[in-house]
Design an enzyme around this catalytic site. Sequence first.
Site, PDB file in Angstrom:
ATOM      1  N   TRP A 253       1.040  -1.205   0.057  1.00  0.00           N
ATOM      2  CA  TRP A 253       0.092  -0.067  -0.049  1.00  0.00           C
ATOM      3  C   TRP A 253       0.899   1.318  -0.049  1.00  0.00           C
ATOM      4  O   TRP A 253       0.678   2.233  -0.649  1.00  0.00           O
ATOM      5  CB  TRP A 253      -0.934  -0.081   1.211  1.00  0.00           C
ATOM      6  CG  TRP A 253      -2.018  -1.056   0.748  1.00  0.00           C
ATOM      7  CD1 TRP A 253      -2.328  -2.147   1.547  1.00  0.00           C
ATOM      8  CD2 TRP A 253      -3.136  -1.068  -0.197  1.00  0.00           C
ATOM      9  NE1 TRP A 253      -3.354  -2.871   1.002  1.00  0.00           N
ATOM     10  CE2 TRP A 253      -3.746  -2.041  -0.256  1.00  0.00           C
ATOM     11  CE3 TRP A 253      -3.369  -0.012  -1.103  1.00  0.00           C
ATOM     12  CZ2 TRP A 253      -4.870  -2.535  -1.009  1.00  0.00           C
ATOM     13  CZ3 TRP A 253      -4.346  -0.289  -2.069  1.00  0.00           C
ATOM     14  CH2 TRP A 253      -5.392  -1.349  -2.005  1.00  0.00           C
TER      15      TRP A 253
ATOM     16  N   LYS B 271     -13.061  -1.707   5.530  1.00  0.00           N
ATOM     17  CA  LYS B 271     -12.168  -2.298   6.363  1.00  0.00           C
ATOM     18  C   LYS B 271     -12.881  -2.489   7.730  1.00  0.00           C
ATOM     19  O   LYS B 271     -13.503  -3.641   7.937  1.00  0.00           O
ATOM     20  CB  LYS B 271     -10.805  -2.010   6.415  1.00  0.00           C
ATOM     21  CG  LYS B 271      -9.889  -1.727   5.176  1.00  0.00           C
ATOM     22  CD  LYS B 271     -10.120  -2.712   4.106  1.00  0.00           C
ATOM     23  CE  LYS B 271      -9.640  -2.585   2.520  1.00  0.00           C
ATOM     24  NZ  LYS B 271      -8.473  -1.571   2.579  1.00  0.00           N
TER      25      LYS B 271
ATOM     26  N   ASP C 257      -1.969   6.538   6.236  1.00  0.00           N
ATOM     27  CA  ASP C 257      -2.878   5.772   5.831  1.00  0.00           C
ATOM     28  C   ASP C 257      -3.225   4.661   6.707  1.00  0.00           C
ATOM     29  O   ASP C 257      -2.397   3.714   6.946  1.00  0.00           O
ATOM     30  CB  ASP C 257      -2.404   5.071   4.529  1.00  0.00           C
ATOM     31  CG  ASP C 257      -3.520   4.186   3.838  1.00  0.00           C
ATOM     32  OD1 ASP C 257      -4.536   3.914   4.397  1.00  0.00           O
ATOM     33  OD2 ASP C 257      -3.185   3.677   2.581  1.00  0.00           O
TER      34      ASP C 257
HETATM   35  C1  LIG Z   1      -7.891  -1.183   1.111  1.00  0.00           C
HETATM   36  C2  LIG Z   1      -6.578  -0.209   1.484  1.00  0.00           C
HETATM   37  C3  LIG Z   1      -6.440   0.721   0.585  1.00  0.00           C
HETATM   38  C4  LIG Z   1      -7.315   1.193  -0.783  1.00  0.00           C
HETATM   39  O1  LIG Z   1      -8.504   1.563  -0.788  1.00  0.00           O
HETATM   40  P1  LIG Z   1      -9.574   1.788  -2.009  1.00  0.00           P
HETATM   41  O2  LIG Z   1     -10.708   2.294  -1.104  1.00  0.00           O
HETATM   42  O3  LIG Z   1      -9.713   0.363  -2.603  1.00  0.00           O
HETATM   43  O4  LIG Z   1      -8.880   2.907  -2.783  1.00  0.00           O
HETATM   44  C5  LIG Z   1      -5.652   1.778   0.851  1.00  0.00           C
HETATM   45  N1  LIG Z   1      -4.534   1.687   1.878  1.00  0.00           N
HETATM   46  C6  LIG Z   1      -4.747   0.681   2.652  1.00  0.00           C
HETATM   47  C7  LIG Z   1      -3.873   0.394   3.827  1.00  0.00           C
HETATM   48  C8  LIG Z   1      -5.657  -0.316   2.470  1.00  0.00           C
HETATM   49  O5  LIG Z   1      -5.684  -1.272   3.210  1.00  0.00           O
END
Ligand SMILES: *Cc1c(COP(=O)(O)O)cnc(C)c1O
Length: 364
Positions: A101, A199, A175
């Site tokens: 990521w 998530k 993030d």
């Molecule tokens: C799932 C995830 C993303 C991506 O998210 P999207 O909504 O599919 O763009 C970004 N960073 C992390 C750490 C993730 O787990």
Amino acid sequence: MSRVFNFSAGPAALPEPVLRQAAEEMLDWQGSGMSVMEMSHRGREFIGICEEAEATLRRLLAVPPHFRILFMQGGGLGENAIVPMNLSGGGAVDVVVTGAWSRKSLAEAGKYADARAAADTRDDGHTSLPPPAQWRLRDGAAYVHVCSNETIHGVEMATLPDLAALGCRAPLVVDCSSHVLSRPVDWSRVGLAFAGAQKNVGPAGLTLVFVREDLLGRALAICPSAFDYRLVADNGSMFNTPPTYGIYVAGLVFRWIEAEGGVAEMDRRADARAARVYGCIDGSGGFYVNRVQRTARSRMNLPFFLADERLQDDFLAGAKAAGLVQLKGHKSVGGLRASLYNAMPMAGVEALVDYLADFQRRRG
Ligand SMILES: *Cc1c(COP(=O)(O)O)cnc(C)c1O
């Protein structure tokens, strides 16, 4: 009705009481005669839903008043572009690469800024966390980006880095998509944090952004207005139509967390769940393997492998038959992965551990 235990990394399981309440209120939200999906985002009812969701979230994470909470769209990957468009000024951006990521964040930031890796754990297959003292941070960087929980590689920062202590004055961008609301946040270390909802928060389509007020109003001219944090903040997340149903369900999840004992209780449960599953993997005598250094292991996303990978299809088929689904690892790393978000009950963890032990007895 029979519900499975869903170990998906996202979109992921939601707390059952939340789904039940959403179902009950689907056709007629609290006497309004309509579904939340059908409401004007500018109407009294929805404004109330949105304000309550934000207030509950602020309480849960003890978000200080000098941070704005934004409900946006575009997901985590959208933020990979929206953040540099808002904060980089086209200048230097340092990214700590700890897995798939943060690597995507580095690549995307490179479209708008002079983005470089301040550290990269590629050589050990992203099984460790690089010590902050060894990060190559540039003077005058617009911000430093970290992914505090790498969903694919299963690496998690238990605490956020203290950039000021490293002599770095750049704001930290985090993030936290895949572990938000599972542990408290030290806001004194954060400039901006973002999380896709799917998530640990609610349905896909909603993105949470926590941004320090002094970072608003710096967007590049090319930044779409709908993604300009200043405009979104000034309009209470209603510069354009926000993901209304997602905000409503997230609000129900926030209330559920609060009723269960808040983030401190989510933190305790995350420890208990992860200890149980890692304990089983580590105690399997090498039948199951997780390669991440213990202090870097994620409590939310547990990637693991069968030492004999030829058993994997049988493992997954048996798991599915036992009501344990979505245990396949991400295609980029292979193997297996169990995601244990806030909504995963201990009964699901016990069912998984029983299955792991049973499969090993039969096939080990
Ligand atoms: C799932 C995830 C993303 C991506 O998210 P999207 O909504 O599919 O763009 C970004 N960073 C992390 C750490 C993730 O787990």
